[in-house]
Design a protein around this motif. Sequence first.
Motif, PDB file in Angstrom:
ATOM      1  N   GLN A 280       0.849  -1.191   0.000  1.00  0.00           N
ATOM      2  CA  GLN A 280       0.000   0.000   0.000  1.00  0.00           C
ATOM      3  C   GLN A 280       0.885   1.241   0.000  1.00  0.00           C
TER       4      GLN A 280
ATOM      5  N   PHE B 295      -9.552   5.968 -11.118  1.00  0.00           N
ATOM      6  CA  PHE B 295      -9.161   4.860 -10.250  1.00  0.00           C
ATOM      7  C   PHE B 295     -10.378   4.058  -9.783  1.00  0.00           C
TER       8      PHE B 295
ATOM      9  N   TRP C 210      -0.781   8.552  -7.045  1.00  0.00           N
ATOM     10  CA  TRP C 210      -1.851   7.692  -6.518  1.00  0.00           C
ATOM     11  C   TRP C 210      -1.387   7.084  -5.208  1.00  0.00           C
TER      12      TRP C 210
ATOM     13  N   TRP D 256      -2.355   4.081  -2.963  1.00  0.00           N
ATOM     14  CA  TRP D 256      -3.214   2.883  -2.923  1.00  0.00           C
ATOM     15  C   TRP D 256      -3.511   2.525  -1.468  1.00  0.00           C
TER      16      TRP D 256
ATOM     17  N   ALA E 237      -9.476  -1.630  -6.964  1.00  0.00           N
ATOM     18  CA  ALA E 237      -9.571  -0.420  -7.787  1.00  0.00           C
ATOM     19  C   ALA E 237      -9.575  -0.826  -9.256  1.00  0.00           C
TER      20      ALA E 237
END
Lengths: 349, 448
Positions: free
Chosen positions: B339, B362, B389, B391, B396
């Motif tokens: 992540q 996304f 981005w 995450w 997604a």
Amino acid sequence: MFRFSKTILVFALFGASTAAFAFDNFKGIGRQATPAEVKAWDIDVRPDFKGLPKGSGSVDKGQELFEEKCASCHGTFGESNEVFTPLVGGTTKDDMKTGRVKGLSSGELPQRTTFTKVATISTVFDYIQRAMPWTAPKSLKPDDVYAILAYMLNLSEMVPADFVLSDKNIGDIQKILPNRNGMTTDHGMWTGASAAKGGIGNGGKPDTSNKACMKNCKTEVKVASSLPDYARTAHGELYDQNRPFGPVRGTKTLGGEAAAAPAAVSPAMEMATKNGCMACHGVNNKIVGPSYNEVLSRYKDQTDAEDRLVAKVKAGGQGVWGSIPMPPNGHLKDEDLKTLVKWILSGAK
Amino acid sequence: MGDIVKQPGRLRPAPENFLSEDQVKAVATGRRDFLRKSFLAAGAAMAAPMVARASEGDINILENPAWTTSLGLPVATNPYGVPSKYESQLLRRESPGLARVGGASVSFAPLQGLFGIITPSGLHFERHHQGWHDIDPSKHRLMVNGSDDSLLKKPKVYTLDELMRMPSASRIHFIECGANTGLEWGNVAVPTVQYTHGMLSCSEFTGVPLKHLLEDCGVDYKKARYVLAEGADGSSMTRTIPMEMVESGEVLVAYGQNGEMLRPENGYPLRLVVPGVQGVSWVKWLRRIEVGDKPYATKDEAVHYIDLMPSGLHRQYSSVQEAKSVITTPSGGQTLLDQGFYNVSGLAWSGRGRIKQVDVSFDGGINWKTARLEGPIQNKALTRFNINWVWDGKPAILQSRAMDETGFVQPSYGQLRAVRGTKSIYHNNAIQSWKVIESGEVSNVQVL
């Protein structure tokens, strides 16, 4: 005075652009092509048959040539799907009347063949003449091309078995070509002048019109298709198709066994792949021709097997393994042929 | 994070290869400190004090590696440089089952690992119609003639010596096969961006504008509205090009690619460059240009490279590559490490000019954000886009949507299929979707 100098400037620019159109304007560069040179290379045949050579050929002669030079890839009846997509099939007598192959819109066609698509018979003549047979392009004389095309027309049930195709009657064939009315140029993907201006198409107008919506563009996300399980592994170990460092890793698709180094490919196997042998022969499986191991078991006890096979691969042949002939491979060097045959006789590993 | 192995700093490469069976068992039973010791043992001369120091920090920092403490190789060790031995994964690859003979096949460029917009020449995608040759440039000729004497005053022959004396232009352009993404018209079929979009490359091409040659031969532009380009390979591939493009000066007879000569697989020593138009028109091993007053309906514009519409009609002479984009990192067949922050990166291009804007979603296309375009943005060239981005570890769906300078916006699959059905093969420029799941695995999906 100011006005006057501007006029001179415009005049000068006009003069310059005229000069750019003068021909032979790069002194010492290029020379005139001789008529023999132009004749040697200018072999294209247009839909209006400009460029078509004189000549003729019968269905019978065409069948003979087709079996000798074409059937190894296309099948005896031009129907084979083994190496290339089929040449004939999928057209009807009714299509010959309408000039539209019905199977294309009804969805009945399992596969599009050359004759279900082509709208210009010149295309087929031109292509056979310039590019066929596969391993010996441009070796066919115009009469051979007429004959082979006549045979294909007969296979497509467009002409009777006693038909002779020639530069005189090829225009009549155009009039009965099953998909002759099957093309449209009414689209926006031609990059030249539009049909309205004497060119092709609608002048570049696209057929889709998305909008650059930014917020709440739809209420739900519908996934219409996902990668099928078989396709996840069909392209090998994806981990090995990405760097082992960086922001992501390739996904491990094959598991542990793929971590082992791939088996080294033998130089002979590479040669067989490079020269198209593997298109018709598998190591263990019959494709169009016999597998290498079938060849091995037939020849292994013969003392002169190597010489005989080298000669066979070089000259091509037919009958030993069935009716589909193997094309000659005169383009391979003798030493390479020997390497290939030795490899086959040692088990093709 | 699945079976991803972490590397120095935080992550390390798979150490399995230098563990004995007993050691593997030890690791499996939870003795992870053992793994670290083994890694050190294989990585450098084993010394007990070093192991002790490993607790003080990253051993790659605390102990200078061999390349910092020894003499390196001399210049010209590789007279023609090659990529690092650690870069063996990114290769041109075939898609199994796509073609039966390598001489009439495709190899795809590994877009999943490339940066910027220039494709390394050795990774440029390949499409041959009857195999490739390494042509002797001293024996190669370019002929220019007319379908009719009235269209061109003087048919001429040029050698490489002569062509390379002429005024040249160098321009960066993308080349995309008309069949790129063709495997995906009906449904998802292939796993990675290499196979969905890898018939795409971008190079700086150097050559002579074709109009100079035609004018040198005395072309009559009023009558000659089409050009036939022909290759010197066995297939002598031919395509019809509109004269308007030639007159614009855009069409090049190119010999240079990325600062050196063209690669043999890409047409050495001469190829046509037709910016914005599908690759098949960029005739390789170019040997002849004919000017004509009608199009030619050659095999590759009358049997192949024609787009089947739901009506049963085929679109003929469809040439331009409309605006399209794809996210290359992360993309199908990849797995996110963890992540947190990612630079999502991709490519956009249009055969109608410059890219104006790229938006990224996304959430499968509900909301979009505008990405950064890396300049200078060039005409009919790949354009690199990037967007930040973070995450959060939740599923997604990533998409990119290009807009070009004409205002044309890349269509969704639903919009494209509504007009063209699912059997076209060619010119699929639909929005690509990559689905990310909790494990970090990214896969290919289609969103209507």
